[in-house]
Write a protein that holds these residues in place. Structure first.
Motif, PDB file in Angstrom:
ATOM      1  N   LEU A 257     -10.342 -11.650 -27.177  1.00 48.28           N
ATOM      2  CA  LEU A 257     -11.631 -11.339 -27.809  1.00 48.28           C
ATOM      3  C   LEU A 257     -12.609 -12.481 -27.636  1.00 48.28           C
ATOM      4  O   LEU A 257     -13.816 -12.291 -27.643  1.00 48.28           O
ATOM      5  CB  LEU A 257     -11.457 -10.986 -29.288  1.00 48.28           C
TER       6      LEU A 257
ATOM      7  N   MET B  67     -14.430 -18.544 -33.929  1.00 49.95           N
ATOM      8  CA  MET B  67     -13.170 -17.997 -33.425  1.00 49.95           C
ATOM      9  C   MET B  67     -13.236 -16.473 -33.483  1.00 49.95           C
ATOM     10  O   MET B  67     -14.276 -15.898 -33.797  1.00 49.95           O
ATOM     11  CB  MET B  67     -12.013 -18.530 -34.265  1.00 49.95           C
ATOM     12  N   THR B  68     -12.113 -15.821 -33.211  1.00 49.14           N
ATOM     13  CA  THR B  68     -12.094 -14.352 -33.275  1.00 49.14           C
ATOM     14  C   THR B  68     -11.992 -13.849 -34.712  1.00 49.14           C
ATOM     15  O   THR B  68     -12.127 -12.655 -34.973  1.00 49.14           O
ATOM     16  CB  THR B  68     -10.983 -13.824 -32.332  1.00 49.14           C
TER      17      THR B  68
ATOM     18  N   TYR C  20      -3.596 -11.096 -28.152  1.00 43.97           N
ATOM     19  CA  TYR C  20      -4.609 -10.518 -29.032  1.00 43.97           C
ATOM     20  C   TYR C  20      -5.529  -9.636 -28.198  1.00 43.97           C
ATOM     21  O   TYR C  20      -6.422 -10.114 -27.510  1.00 43.97           O
ATOM     22  CB  TYR C  20      -5.404 -11.625 -29.725  1.00 43.97           C
TER      23      TYR C  20
ATOM     24  N   LEU D 107      -5.477 -18.901 -29.885  1.00 46.04           N
ATOM     25  CA  LEU D 107      -5.885 -18.767 -31.271  1.00 46.04           C
ATOM     26  C   LEU D 107      -4.608 -18.812 -32.105  1.00 46.04           C
ATOM     27  O   LEU D 107      -3.604 -18.203 -31.735  1.00 46.04           O
ATOM     28  CB  LEU D 107      -6.558 -17.389 -31.392  1.00 46.04           C
TER      29      LEU D 107
ATOM     30  N   ASP E 175      -6.069 -15.164 -26.649  1.00 47.78           N
ATOM     31  CA  ASP E 175      -7.139 -14.441 -27.342  1.00 47.78           C
ATOM     32  C   ASP E 175      -8.102 -13.786 -26.345  1.00 47.78           C
ATOM     33  O   ASP E 175      -8.952 -14.448 -25.768  1.00 47.78           O
ATOM     34  CB  ASP E 175      -7.888 -15.422 -28.248  1.00 47.78           C
TER      35      ASP E 175
ATOM     36  N   GLY F 261     -13.675 -14.807 -29.552  1.00 45.35           N
ATOM     37  CA  GLY F 261     -14.687 -14.885 -30.612  1.00 45.35           C
ATOM     38  C   GLY F 261     -15.673 -13.735 -30.542  1.00 45.35           C
ATOM     39  O   GLY F 261     -16.785 -13.863 -31.031  1.00 45.35           O
TER      40      GLY F 261
END
Lengths: 424, 424
Positions: B60, A89-90, B372, B48, B58, B62
């Motif tokens: 990003l 995940m982030t 995010y 997320l 999200d 990950g």
């Protein structure tokens, strides 16, 4: 079913086209006896099946990771459950904190943990942290010890520069005088002493650590304000439910872990003492999958088994049963084995076998009888093995000794001679 | 549900006790706006959830791996199916050959493949192979480019020695004269030129590669019999269904891959041209989990989606929708954004924001509204995002611009000033 290898041969031919030399690294069978298969279809418990369907009792255990059996139900369920909720995940999952808590509770010298993927990641971080802590450069290492596959530590020198190996001094494992001389050679620049928990080098007899040597390593580090690093990647949790050097009463400042800590799921770790915490916090260390949650959940499940079961005593008992059985069988046929290392991490070589010819013949014969041994790398026991597996192994060994005796004088193993010419 | 962070705060406190500084590496939020959570409970598709239950779109992904959505059903099923048959075994599974075949079929410059775990593993192998191939030492790299976390390439120098950085010469990305000067400085010792496929350095505007620069890098390598290395770890398969430099018509000799090639499952790869095959076969490169079968099966499933779906066009369209929406929203409130990089790997910064104050305020406001973003690292689109997600993001951005305007002058971001003082 007769042993065949046609599917493996076909896969090897395809591999030769798209993988350099058909395979690389420690799982290449290029240097093993000729019939060792390269590709595997399945693994369960203590067993491994090659792509032709031949089954082996696997004494390599994935070169270490398989401690509780391939496909362990509870460990794999922990992996999959966590994976389904989110793996890479982030940010890390809660399991990262829980695992750091569990490892620092389990390993007596450890106050903090960092996670990574390769054993090499952990040993490289250890080196960097020691240099950051001491603001010195020289690391002292045992000659012939394996600490990973980065340019600073590979066993082969192709593609490696002199600068990659700068600031290194070597000593002989278990030799206090040699260690003291290496530390003296480091002068006022000693950053760290690296030690394997046992001498588990390839091609030579394994040695347990002499407590006097381990204690002296600790003293020398303290005298020079350097860090003591135990590389427990291969042996971690196979000798003790703590750092392996707890057995000789010595606490390192840093220890590197990997292999079996999640029973085969990809995670390694560096554990450290309080005094190295700031130095650890201020190096740059990261990786794409280092924070993935699923292997951490699997490691938590593995640690639970380490705490709650007699896994260690079982692997020792299995190893001792194997050692005794093989010694007896060898003797019946007039051979003497050199069985060294802890019983649960055995290295089995022949006395009076300078070219490896006996070992290669015997290992190959065992392979054909469903036993996967290694002629020059230490092996591993898994709790999934049974007394019946050991007894079958000893019977196969007995037949293989008989065949070896009947074979008479054997030519040297040429691939081994080539390998030894490559390493200094 | 109101945004809260009490569980995250409690986890951070526990983490401070057992992890150096509470976290390390690229997923530490120490340098992000104050409210960014450190720990995550769940990830699914484009979303997320932190441990307090707050949901984020999200961006990003990950830090790159999430290309087809977190928890992608077909990819994860391939992983689990293979894992149940055997993952980390004593040798590779058939999937290793299949994956090497699939990647060399997909990536036009590649004739062979090697697999590893970290992006750093692949870039380090590339360096070693170039040195082994040329029997020369000097590598030429773009200043500020990220190639991993080993001592030879970390962005921070703590724990790194001068010898670790020997035999390196730097050039300015996209600057032909600077590249030529670096090659000249290497003299007769040029082993390789490293290039990121795009300039995706942190803190600065992203740049697409100037084709003239990329072609000159190829020419210089050919003139000096050195190897051209493209580090496609972060951007691989996000810009093209081939090596990213296929877009500028330049074939490297080696390319490093990782991150998204198995949609988050742990595997990286080095791909190479025929001429480097022998040099690749003769370096020492290995790792405990490099031959594990499950991530290879997941990568095969990912490659199938790369071949068979419009994933690339979708992520581009999503990125363009986001870019246009944000520009419009910024303009409404009198702000100008610097949106750079390919639309599917956007970096979003404010014009006239020397201390990062605007970015930190705005990113933090977006976070509280379920978006995010990252203030100084490039972001990533995933096919799991929808137009509705983008529109929600633009709405949240609009509100956040309004709040930023209302906030008036803001103090500099002290943690950023500290970071910049650490890096040369």
């Amino acid at each position: 079913m007769a042993w065949t290898n046609s599917k493996d041969a076909a896969l090897r031919e395809r591999a030769m086209a798209v993988i350099p030399n058909g395979m690389y690294g420690h799982q290449s069978v290029m240097l093993l006896p000729d019939d060792y298969p390269q590709f595997y279809d399945r693994a369960q418990g203590a067993y491994l099946w090659d792509t032709d369907g031949n089954r082996y009792i696997d004494y390599l255990c994935g070169y270490g990771p398989n401690l509780f059996g391939y496909g362990h139900e509870a460990i794999d369920a922990a992996y999959v459950d966590r994976m389904k909720r989110g793996d890479t995940m982030t940010g890390p999952g809660q399991a990262m904190v829980e695992l750091a808590e569990a490892l620092t509770a389990q390993v007596s010298h450890a106050d903090w943990a960092m996670f990574c993927k390769n054993g090499t990641d952990a040993t490289t971080m250890a080196m960097m942290i020691a240099r950051n802590f001491t603001r010195k450069k020289t690391i002292v290492l045992a000659k012939g010890a394996y600490h990973g596959a980065a340019p600073w530590c590979t066993p082969l020198k192709n593609g490696v520069t002199e600068a990659d190996r700068a600031n290194q001094v070597f000593y002989e494992y278990n030799n206090v005088e040699s260690l003291e001389a290496a530390v003296k050679a480091a002068g006022s620049d000693l950053a760290a002493i690296f030690a394997s928990p046992i001498k588990h080098d390839t091609f030579v007899d394994q040695e347990l650590p002499d407590p006097a040597y381990a204690r002296r390593a600790r003293e020398l580090c303290d005298e020079h304000e350097a860090l003591l690093i135990v590389d427990d990647v291969r042996a971690g949790f196979r000798l003790a439910r703590d750092c392996s050097w707890s057995l000789v009463g010595v606490k390192p400042d840093l220890s590197a872990w990997g292999k079996a800590i999640a029973n085969g799921h990809p995670i390694s770790a560096l554990l450290g003492a309080e005094k190295a915490r700031f130095a650890a916090a201020t190096i740059y260390a990261t990786g794409s999958f280092w924070f993935s949650a699923a292997p951490m959940a699997a490691s938590l499940a593995t640690l639970k088994l380490i705490r709650d079961t007699d896994y260690l005593e079982r692997t020792i008992a299995l190893g001792e049963r194997l050692r005794a059985g093989l010694d007896e069988a060898a003797g019946r046929h007039g051979f003497t084995l050199r069985q060294t290392g802890p019983a649960q991490m055995p290295l089995i070589m022949f006395d009076d076998d300078p070219t490896g010819a006996k070992a290669y013949f015997w290992n190959n014969a065992l392979l054909k009888r469903g036993v996967y041994f290694h002629p020059w790398h230490n092996m591993f026991m898994t709790t999934a093995m049974t007394d019946a597996d050991i007894d079958h192994t000893v019977e196969a060994a007995d037949v293989s000794f008989k065949l070896l005796k009947a074979a008479g004088p054997l030519p040297p193993v040429e691939k081994l001679a080539f390998l030894h010419s490559m390493v200094d």
